[in-house]
Design a protein around this motif. Sequence first.
Motif, PDB file in Angstrom:
ATOM      1  N   GLY A 266       0.806  -1.225   0.000  1.00  0.00           N
ATOM      2  CA  GLY A 266       0.000   0.000   0.000  1.00  0.00           C
ATOM      3  C   GLY A 266       0.832   1.265   0.000  1.00  0.00           C
ATOM      4  O   GLY A 266       0.357   2.344  -0.353  1.00  0.00           O
ATOM      5  N   GLU A 267       2.122   1.146   0.390  1.00  0.00           N
ATOM      6  CA  GLU A 267       2.974   2.332   0.510  1.00  0.00           C
ATOM      7  C   GLU A 267       3.351   2.909  -0.848  1.00  0.00           C
ATOM      8  O   GLU A 267       3.632   4.083  -0.966  1.00  0.00           O
ATOM      9  CB  GLU A 267       4.275   1.951   1.247  1.00  0.00           C
ATOM     10  N   ASN A 268       3.450   2.046  -1.882  1.00  0.00           N
ATOM     11  CA  ASN A 268       3.966   2.502  -3.178  1.00  0.00           C
ATOM     12  C   ASN A 268       2.854   2.908  -4.135  1.00  0.00           C
ATOM     13  O   ASN A 268       1.823   2.251  -4.207  1.00  0.00           O
ATOM     14  CB  ASN A 268       4.809   1.399  -3.816  1.00  0.00           C
ATOM     15  N   LYS A 269       3.114   3.958  -4.884  1.00  0.00           N
ATOM     16  CA  LYS A 269       2.126   4.401  -5.884  1.00  0.00           C
ATOM     17  C   LYS A 269       2.395   3.667  -7.198  1.00  0.00           C
ATOM     18  O   LYS A 269       3.515   3.232  -7.447  1.00  0.00           O
ATOM     19  CB  LYS A 269       2.244   5.912  -6.090  1.00  0.00           C
ATOM     20  N   GLU A 270       1.353   3.585  -8.033  1.00  0.00           N
ATOM     21  CA  GLU A 270       1.470   2.889  -9.326  1.00  0.00           C
ATOM     22  C   GLU A 270       2.536   3.527 -10.219  1.00  0.00           C
ATOM     23  O   GLU A 270       3.100   2.883 -11.085  1.00  0.00           O
ATOM     24  CB  GLU A 270       0.116   2.935 -10.072  1.00  0.00           C
ATOM     25  N   THR A 271       2.778   4.822 -10.014  1.00  0.00           N
ATOM     26  CA  THR A 271       3.649   5.550 -10.946  1.00  0.00           C
ATOM     27  C   THR A 271       5.131   5.410 -10.630  1.00  0.00           C
ATOM     28  O   THR A 271       5.963   5.858 -11.418  1.00  0.00           O
ATOM     29  CB  THR A 271       3.284   7.040 -10.914  1.00  0.00           C
ATOM     30  N   GLU A 272       5.480   4.815  -9.476  1.00  0.00           N
ATOM     31  CA  GLU A 272       6.903   4.707  -9.113  1.00  0.00           C
ATOM     32  C   GLU A 272       7.517   3.540  -9.876  1.00  0.00           C
ATOM     33  O   GLU A 272       7.118   2.393  -9.701  1.00  0.00           O
ATOM     34  CB  GLU A 272       7.049   4.492  -7.611  1.00  0.00           C
ATOM     35  N   THR A 288       7.596  -1.697 -11.705  1.00  0.00           N
ATOM     36  CA  THR A 288       6.921  -0.769 -10.784  1.00  0.00           C
ATOM     37  C   THR A 288       7.190  -1.225  -9.359  1.00  0.00           C
ATOM     38  O   THR A 288       7.214  -2.429  -9.075  1.00  0.00           O
ATOM     39  CB  THR A 288       5.390  -0.734 -11.016  1.00  0.00           C
ATOM     40  N   LYS A 290       5.286  -0.984  -6.972  1.00  0.00           N
ATOM     41  CA  LYS A 290       4.075  -1.615  -6.447  1.00  0.00           C
ATOM     42  C   LYS A 290       4.176  -3.136  -6.631  1.00  0.00           C
ATOM     43  O   LYS A 290       3.926  -3.909  -5.703  1.00  0.00           O
ATOM     44  CB  LYS A 290       2.866  -1.064  -7.199  1.00  0.00           C
TER      45      LYS A 290
END
Length: 438
Positions: A266-272, A288, A290
């Motif tokens: 949950g900590e990571n965004k899709e865009t990273e 990614t 995620k």
Amino acid sequence: MEDNKIAVGLDIGTTKIVAMIGRKNEYGKLEVLGIGKAKSLGVKRGVVSNITQTIQSIQQAVEESESVSGHKISNVVVGIAGQHIRSLHHSDYITRANADEVIDENDIDNLVNQVHKLVMLPGEEIIHVLPQEFKVDSQADIKEPIGMYGGRLEANFHVVVGQVSSIRNIGRCVKSAGLDLSDITLEPLASASAVLSQEEKEAGVALIDIGGGTTDLAIFKDGIIRHTAVIPFGGNVITEDIKEGCSIIEKQAELLKIKFGSAWPGENKETEIVSIPGLRGREPKEITLKNLSKIIHARVQEIVEHVYLEIKNYGHETAKGKLIAGIVLTGGGSQLKHLRQLVEYITGMDARIGYPNEHLAGNSDEALSSPSYATAVGLLMEGLDRSDKEEDAEPEEEITEEVIEEKGAAAEEKPKVKKKSFFEKFTDGLKDFLDNAE
């Protein structure tokens, strides 16, 4: 230089082999004089799988720590782990010949030696016999029976068992690297002495040491070790999953895990996104964060659930066995981001990361208080405690020699002074075996 006793802890792990030389300073804290580290190539899941490579890695680690400290290493305390280790509970009793005399150490030694005669499965050997509570006649829950009267002495034991061949292989590697084996200790017990405080052991605590190849568990309650287990997965399995899931080489997978890995998706965004260079001029791969944390999360969850099952088997949910101090995570794998939160979420117990800095001297190197050195620090402490005990026993020996000359009747007293624990007998037996093998 001689008055300060020096000891060496040798941690033969799946990812690295660490040799740590140290002594106690005037405040009784650990002063580390030198540390040597080598990549461990011949060990799989805590068990030696390639003797030649393991010997080379041990020699490399030992040489490095010798050159840093300027001391020559001869004796080492080695840790043992691996999936072949199991523990069991056993109760045994002895009936004393003379109930009018108080119980002394000899009676307890007789009882412990009796447990050592337990018949194990073929190829297994008892490593530790740890008495828990004693019972004298019908009085239960006695921690220290020495000095009490009673005819029947009974005790519950925690017995740790391992495979003879694995123990001998470790002994063989140490011997062939030109070192003497002064003691073998179960790795979770060594890590526990490095990172746990006495209050935690009293209140009830589970120590989880996440290494490269194995995850070790040690549970304490009322200051006594209650349960030990070695689970055959660790940080390497996570790396393996990243390697397979992202189709990259192991070195890159390990770096990804250390730099960007997280146990909580949950900590990571899709865009990273991380870009990984391709092999030999191929296109770079994009991954990614995620997805990376989902892969890590799935495997870490499995490891934690396994450990939690062991904690439940011990009886954490009963009123008597409740672990008030919760969980302490240590070992290299405990440095994974958000692991503590995941462990708290799965088990519902408080958790903290255990650093082995409680016993280190104030001027120690920062790097030494990393959780990945917990076992090495613990083994070093075992080695120093052992040399202290031997020193304490020496003056007594001289006194008894004189007494024996004066009184023939006191001759029976002599063996009582320098009592060998079973473990020392076992280590001596192992040394003899290795000497004969050569």
